[in-house]
Design a protein around this motif. Structure first.
Motif, mmCIF file in Angstrom:
data_model
loop_
_atom_site.group_PDB
_atom_site.id
_atom_site.type_symbol
_atom_site.label_atom_id
_atom_site.label_comp_id
_atom_site.label_asym_id
_atom_site.label_seq_id
_atom_site.Cartn_x
_atom_site.Cartn_y
_atom_site.Cartn_z
ATOM 1 N N GLU A 184 -79.043 21.766 19.948
ATOM 2 C CA GLU A 184 -78.087 20.820 20.527
ATOM 3 C C GLU A 184 -78.590 19.380 20.448
ATOM 4 O O GLU A 184 -77.793 18.442 20.352
ATOM 5 N N THR A 196 -77.404 17.972 17.427
ATOM 6 C CA THR A 196 -75.985 17.628 17.546
ATOM 7 C C THR A 196 -75.811 16.289 18.247
ATOM 8 O O THR A 196 -74.993 15.451 17.836
ATOM 9 N N VAL A 197 -76.579 16.074 19.322
ATOM 10 C CA VAL A 197 -76.500 14.808 20.055
ATOM 11 C C VAL A 197 -76.934 13.655 19.157
ATOM 12 O O VAL A 197 -76.290 12.583 19.119
ATOM 13 N N ALA A 257 -74.246 12.800 16.799
ATOM 14 C CA ALA A 257 -73.152 12.100 17.449
ATOM 15 C C ALA A 257 -73.490 10.627 17.680
ATOM 16 O O ALA A 257 -72.646 9.741 17.501
ATOM 17 N N ARG A 305 -73.236 8.781 14.456
ATOM 18 C CA ARG A 305 -71.950 8.873 13.780
ATOM 19 C C ARG A 305 -71.334 7.508 13.463
ATOM 20 O O ARG A 305 -70.756 7.314 12.388
ATOM 21 N N THR A 348 -66.596 4.975 19.594
ATOM 22 C CA THR A 348 -66.988 6.257 18.983
ATOM 23 C C THR A 348 -67.773 7.098 19.977
ATOM 24 O O THR A 348 -67.524 8.297 20.138
ATOM 25 N N TRP A 349 -68.740 6.454 20.665
ATOM 26 C CA TRP A 349 -69.540 7.197 21.648
ATOM 27 C C TRP A 349 -68.682 7.659 22.822
ATOM 28 O O TRP A 349 -68.900 8.741 23.360
ATOM 29 N N TRP A 366 -66.867 10.771 21.875
ATOM 30 C CA TRP A 366 -67.763 11.943 21.925
ATOM 31 C C TRP A 366 -68.079 12.336 23.368
ATOM 32 O O TRP A 366 -68.129 13.521 23.700
ATOM 33 N N TRP A 367 -68.279 11.340 24.225
ATOM 34 C CA TRP A 367 -68.626 11.600 25.622
ATOM 35 C C TRP A 367 -67.523 12.389 26.322
ATOM 36 O O TRP A 367 -67.797 13.221 27.182
ATOM 37 N N ASP A 401 -65.435 14.416 24.801
ATOM 38 C CA ASP A 401 -65.182 15.677 24.096
ATOM 39 C C ASP A 401 -65.650 16.858 24.963
ATOM 40 O O ASP A 401 -66.675 16.763 25.649
ATOM 41 N N ARG A 458 -67.124 19.514 24.222
ATOM 42 C CA ARG A 458 -68.472 19.962 23.876
ATOM 43 C C ARG A 458 -69.528 19.098 24.551
ATOM 44 O O ARG A 458 -70.556 19.604 25.014
ATOM 45 N N ALA A 459 -69.293 17.782 24.593
ATOM 46 C CA ALA A 459 -70.235 16.901 25.272
ATOM 47 C C ALA A 459 -70.216 17.156 26.775
ATOM 48 O O ALA A 459 -71.266 17.139 27.433
#
Length: 793
Positions: free
Chosen positions: A228, A231-232, A235, A238, A281-282, A285-286, A288, A290-291
């Motif tokens: 993970e 993954t972070v 992100a 990204r 963008t962050w 993701w925050w 999302d 999954r986050a």
């Protein structure tokens, strides 16, 4: 015969077993596994009509379930129902679980005890531990299961074959959930009735069993967090990826175009625009799911140390008398209430459930789950490479199917082991068995060139990481020992004789069509190892075999009785006799049998007519040493042949597969490297595959390091062989001098010591040796002597 078996593991449950077995028998055949009870549990179960399997001593619930599962699979049932023997499970719930299993044949069905009544009667401390374990198990499996420790389950037979339970005690229930989900099986929960048996002490020991479950989970949690974190990082990076950078630059140029006349304002506008893009963008993701899931699990992971003092406070209060969740409500200031409140807030399974992959997929398009696999790994070929890979993969807790085409024992060449084989055999746990077999000991290798009459014996050196000796082994016996050893490993299934007819790869694994005994079956695995040897199973179907220029040979070989033996420790040495048309190997076995083979250029065979025995006899007559050694000998086997001796295949690795041993490359057998390369590459491959399963990464690039190590390991052998047929090489090779460690390096290469790692000193000595060969070639050319290989392609 019933399509299911009901399995009950018991230890000292004689008081309740008669009633339980009588109730369960209404729903199917019952197997009671008595875990070394000291009361009359086995007798009571037998009298009640159950089949009884008794263990010699107490081995734990995990071992009892494993033994019972093996017995169930041997009976050929489709499903195995498990429940406890303490009376807490209602036998009348069995039809409900079986109905769910029939509706979802690709699922492990779990009976959930945590309905309104179940949660109320369960001791609050145990309930809190269940909630914490369940929280992390749900995260690891991606499925929302409330009662992850329930022993009332329905296991599909395919799951038990593909995922062999390995853990003991109460860890087994956790292990099976995690490994079943990883193998693509669904997890389905069905509410059941909870029966609270007053006055009965649970078999669950919080200190021992709780720690065991926690340690097992901790290992999986740490590995998952490792993935993970990648993954972070992805992100966070990204906004700076190429796919976002170009559109951002265009939009940025348009945004700042009006400020071109003012450099300072243009710089500020560009910076503000870039910062806004990164933040947006962050922020996406925050938000999302999954986050959000990661933040929730991260908080739970960091808060885990706080559980210890709360659990201790609960344990101290519990000493004053048992109480349950209902008692907690009546005592709101208790330490137990603080534990329950903390667990409910931080380890809330209901809060985690909407963020799990299953729930996210249910809100949109159903996610495609991997089809359940029968095995983790399918190994094609049961020779030394396949048997080694299967043994080590099974030790890595993977389920393995080995498909071997031929019935063992069978005749095979490649009968001389290298000293580097012995430590590897020790790591496999089979070296003592090899020693006990009585194979003849090999202390070195002797070479003789008939044209120049040069001769030298290389004795293996002492004080190395490998022994100063090895063995000459009839492969019929040696291969049987290795395959039997692999078959005895827990999790290994051997299909023999059987043939893999076809394979089809997809992103989640491989489907193989296997024929055996006139019947054909399909096998699903998550990974494939090609250990098919010179058949090169995968290369012949979806790759190519590339001959090594100058080394296209044909071998003719047989076994003889009564051949010459040399005295003393030289008796077991392999001997290489070089003559005009090729070379002979001479491998003595214990007793009075010797393997003799001739390696010829392919055109030598094509240019001669007549049967093989005549050609073989003609070559024996042309090699003086061999002819003299076989004067009193008798051939006791048919004459065999093998062609296309040196080659390399492409590809070696791919998505969901890799090749080992001769399925990757075959080196001219003059240095007896075949068995060692097969087994050593299988050991390297097994380590990579086990790590790939832990990381859940099976793309081709994941195994590039393995291919690189294989090529590096075989390079010294190929380098020696490319020059071996040159007169300039033979002059230096058969008159070695221990200058700059050259003699030690040559014996190290001959012993197999340059495959895994080539020390700097050995590397420099090899370069010095080949520099001397080049100088000798130049000298021969200056003097008008031949320098070309006597066996050019």
């Amino acid at each position: 015969m019933s399509d299911h078996l009901i399995l009950i593991p018991v230890f000292n449950e004689a008081a309740t077993l008669d009633r339980i077995v009588s109730g369960v028998r209404r729903h199917g055949t019952v197997l009671v596994v008595d875990d070394g009870s000291t009361d009359r549990s086995a007798a009571v179960a037998g009298a009640a009509g159950a089949d009884v399997l008794r263990l010699d001593r107490r081995r734990g619930k995990g071992e009892a379930l494993r033994r019972g599962a093996r017995d169930a699979l041997a009976r050929g049932v489709d499903r195995v129902v498990t429940l406890d023997g303490d009376g807490q499970h209602d036998p009348d719930d069995i039809p409900r679980l079986l109905k769910a299993a029939a509706e979802t044949p690709d699922a492990l069905v779990i009976g959930c005890r945590l309905g309104a009544d179940g949660a109320r009667v369960m001791p609050s401390g145990r309930l809190a531990a269940l909630r914490v374990a369940g929280f992390f198990i749900n995260w690891l499996t991606g499925a929302s299961i409330a009662d992850t420790q329930s022993g009332f389950r329905v296991y599909p037979a395919g799951l038990l074959r593909a995922v062999t339970p390995r853990r003991g005690g109460f860890v087994l229930e956790t292990e099976m959930l995690i490994r079943a989900a990883a193998a693509g099986w669904r997890l389905v929960e069905v509410p059941i009735t909870t029966i609270h048996v007053r006055g009965r002490q649970s078999r669950f020991r919080p200190a021992r069993d709780g720690i065991a479950v926690g340690v097992y989970l901790a290992g999986h949690i740490l590995r998952r967090w490792g993935r993970e974190m990648l993954t972070v990082a992805a992100a966070l990076l990204r906004p700076f990826s190429a796919e976002r950078r170009r559109p951002r630059h265009r939009a940025q140029a348009a945004f700042a175009a009006s400020y071109r006349g003012n450099p300072a304002a243009w710089a500020v506008a560009t910076g503000v625009f870039t910062l806004n893009c990164v933040v947006e963008t962050w922020r996406g993701w925050w938000r999302d799911p999954r986050a959000r899931c990661l933040r929730m699990v991260g908080t739970a992971t960091v808060a885990a140390p706080l559980l210890l003092p709360l659990a201790l406070a609960h344990a101290l209060r519990a000493r004053r008398g048992p109480y349950s969740a209902a008692a907690v409500e009546a005592a709101p200031d208790s330490g137990s209430d603080r534990l329950t409140a903390f667990v409910g807030r931080v380890y809330c399974q209901q809060g985690l459930a909407p963020l799990l992959p299953d729930a996210r997929a249910a809100r949109g398009r159903p996610a495609a789950r991997p089809r359940p696999a029968d095995y983790d790994v399918l190994v094609v070929g049961g020779g030394p490479g396949g048997a080694t890979a299967a043994t080590l993969l099974a030790r890595g807790e993977l389920s393995v199917a080995v498909v071997e085409r031929e019935a063992f024992p069978r005749f095979h060449v490649g009968e001389s082991l290298l000293p580097a084989n012995l430590p590897l055999l020790g790591r496999l746990g089979v070296l003592d068995r090899i020693r006990q077999q009585g194979f003849i000991t090999k202390y070195g290798a002797s070479f003789h060139d008939q044209e120049s009459e040069l001769e030298y014996t290389f004795y293996f050196r002492e004080g190395r990481p490998w022994p100063h000796y090895s063995f000459e082994v009839p492969r019929a016996e040696f291969d049987q020992i290795l395959l039997d050893h692999a078959r005895q490993q827990r999790g290994v299934t051997l299909l023999q004789p059987a043939l893999v007819e076809e394979v089809r790869f997809d992103p989640d694994g491989v489907d193989a069509r296997v024929s055996a005994g006139g019947a054909t079956r399909d096998i699903r695995a998550r990974f494939l190892v090609d250990a098919s040897g010179r058949d090169a199973f995968l290369a012949s179907r979806q790759g190519r075999r590339r001959p090594v220029p100058g080394l296209g040979k044909v071998a003719i070989f047989a076994h003889f009785r009564g051949a010459r033996r040399w005295p003393g420790r030289d008796e077991g040495n392999i001997r290489i006799f070089i003559f005009e048309d090729g070379w002979f190997w001479w491998i003595p076995f214990a007793g009075d049998v010797t393997s003799v083979g001739c390696v010829l250029h392919a055109r030598t065979v094509r240019g001669r007519e007549g049967p093989l025995p005549e050609l073989f006899d003609a070559m024996i007559g042309r090699c003086r040493r061999v002819s003299e050694g076989l004067e009193q000998a008798e051939r006791i086997t048919p004459i065999h042949t093998a062609a296309n001796f040196s080659y390399q295949v492409e590809p070696v690795v791919g998505d969901r597969f890799l090749c080992v041993g001769d399925a990757v490359a075959f080196v001219d057998p003059i240095f007896s490297s075949g068995v060692y390369v097969a087994m050593q590459s299988a050991e390297l491959a097994a380590a990579e595959i086990v790590r790939a399963f832990r990381e859940d990464r099976f793309e081709s690039a994941r195994f590039a390091g393995y291919e690189r190590r294989f090529r590096t390991g075989t390079n010294p052998f190929f380098r020696f062989i490319r020059h071996y047929y040159e007169p300039a090489f033979l002059e230096v090779f058969l008159r070695p001098r221990n200058v700059a460690g050259i003699l030690d390096t040559i014996t190290g290469v001959l012993a197999g010591g340059a495959f895994v790692r080539i020390p700097l000193r050995m590397r420099l000595s090899l370069e010095a040796f080949f520099a001397i060969v080049r100088i000798n070639r130049w000298r021969r050319r200056r003097r008008g002597r031949p320098v070309e290989s006597r066996l050019e392609w």
